[in-house]
Design an enzyme around this catalytic site. Structure first.
Site, PDB file in Angstrom:
ATOM      1  N   GLY A 127      72.966  38.038  43.014  1.00 28.04           N
ATOM      2  CA  GLY A 127      74.076  38.972  42.865  1.00 28.04           C
ATOM      3  C   GLY A 127      74.780  39.130  44.198  1.00 28.04           C
TER       4      GLY A 127
ATOM      5  CD  GLN B 125      75.618  42.272  49.246  1.00 27.97           C
ATOM      6  OE1 GLN B 125      75.876  42.047  48.071  1.00 27.97           O
ATOM      7  NE2 GLN B 125      74.487  41.884  49.798  1.00 27.97           N
TER       8      GLN B 125
ATOM      9  CB  CYS C 137      69.390  43.310  50.078  1.00 27.62           C
ATOM     10  SG  CYS C 137      71.167  43.610  50.225  1.00 27.62           S
ATOM     11  CG  LEU C 138      71.974  37.618  49.503  1.00 27.28           C
ATOM     12  CD1 LEU C 138      73.217  37.079  48.802  1.00 27.28           C
ATOM     13  CD2 LEU C 138      71.067  36.485  49.956  1.00 27.28           C
TER      14      LEU C 138
ATOM     15  CG  HIS D 115      70.606  45.415  44.735  1.00 22.23           C
ATOM     16  ND1 HIS D 115      69.448  45.432  45.493  1.00 22.23           N
ATOM     17  CD2 HIS D 115      71.521  44.763  45.487  1.00 22.23           C
ATOM     18  CE1 HIS D 115      69.675  44.817  46.647  1.00 22.23           C
ATOM     19  NE2 HIS D 115      70.932  44.397  46.668  1.00 22.23           N
ATOM     20  CD  GLU D 116      74.458  42.853  43.704  1.00 24.54           C
ATOM     21  OE1 GLU D 116      75.072  43.164  44.748  1.00 24.54           O
ATOM     22  OE2 GLU D 116      73.438  42.141  43.713  1.00 24.54           O
TER      23      GLU D 116
ATOM     24  CG  HIS E  86      75.381  46.187  47.934  1.00 23.36           C
ATOM     25  ND1 HIS E  86      74.949  46.365  49.239  1.00 23.36           N
ATOM     26  CD2 HIS E  86      74.548  45.274  47.391  1.00 23.36           C
ATOM     27  CE1 HIS E  86      73.893  45.574  49.453  1.00 23.36           C
ATOM     28  NE2 HIS E  86      73.615  44.917  48.348  1.00 23.36           N
TER      29      HIS E  86
END
Ligand code: GNR
Ligand code: NI
Length: 178
Positions: free
Chosen positions: A46, A51, A91-92, A133-134, A137
């Site tokens: 995702g 991000q 997480c990236l 999660h997204e 963000h």
């Protein structure tokens, strides 16, 4: 298509609250393509616009093995949640760290698709967790906000140290051949 740079914790820009998208147009669709390119290159399931330092309410996911289930959510809203459970998240923007987080394992989400048309979708398991999660963000929230302050501080210090090392040791100019 362009691969975009991913911000890393504790970059304060990750705390920005994203703004709703007014029109789904070709420019937004090009940005969505760049999000997918960036997500697949980074081996993520995702990616949220936040991000890559774009503060619009857009996220993409693909939780499939074969990269054949790309999903686009513009102005997403969770309209129902059920069955809280624990999943290990990564997480990236927090590379290399994985921690247990409690979230709803079943959700219903409403959003606009890549065509600008509204849709609703039921999601469960990894996809449900990923969408939450997204959306976090897009609200300036990170999974490390759910873990202990002690663990969060340790992660922050280690990532700051890595980021300093990267900044202090730029690619050295190579010695020219004689
Ligand atoms: O690639 C990712 N894996 C993942 C695993 C468990 C829960 C959430 C995620 S999302 C993450 C990519 C990312 O950082 N998205 O913001
Ligand atoms: Ni993330």
């Amino acid at each position: 298509m362009t691969r975009l740079a991913i911000l890393e914790y504790p970059d304060p820009r990750l705390r920005t609250r994203a703004q709703p998208v007014a029109h789904v147009d070709d420019e937004l669709r090009k940005f969505v393509d760049d999000l997918f390119e960036t997500m697949y290159a980074a081996k993520g399931i995702g990616l949220a616009a936040t991000q890559v330092n774009v503060h619009k309410r857009v996220l993409v996911t693909d939780v499939s093995e074969n990269h054949d289930q790309p999903l686009v959510f513009v102005n997403p809203e969770i309209i129902a949640k059920d069955c809280v459970g624990t999943m290990q998240e990564g997480c990236l923007s927090v590379p290399g760290y994985y921690e247990d987080v409690n979230r709803a394992q079943k959700i219903r989400v409403r959003a606009l698709g890549r065509d600008g048309q509204p849709f609703e979708m039921d999601a469960e398991g990894l996809l449900a967790v990923c969408i939450q999660h997204e959306i976090d963000h897009l609200d300036g929230k990170l999974f490390v906000d759910y873990i202990s302050e002690l663990k969060r501080t340790r992660i922050r210090r280690k990532l700051e140290k890595e980021q300093r090392a990267r900044a202090d040791a730029p690619a050295r100019p190579r010695q020219p051949a004689l």
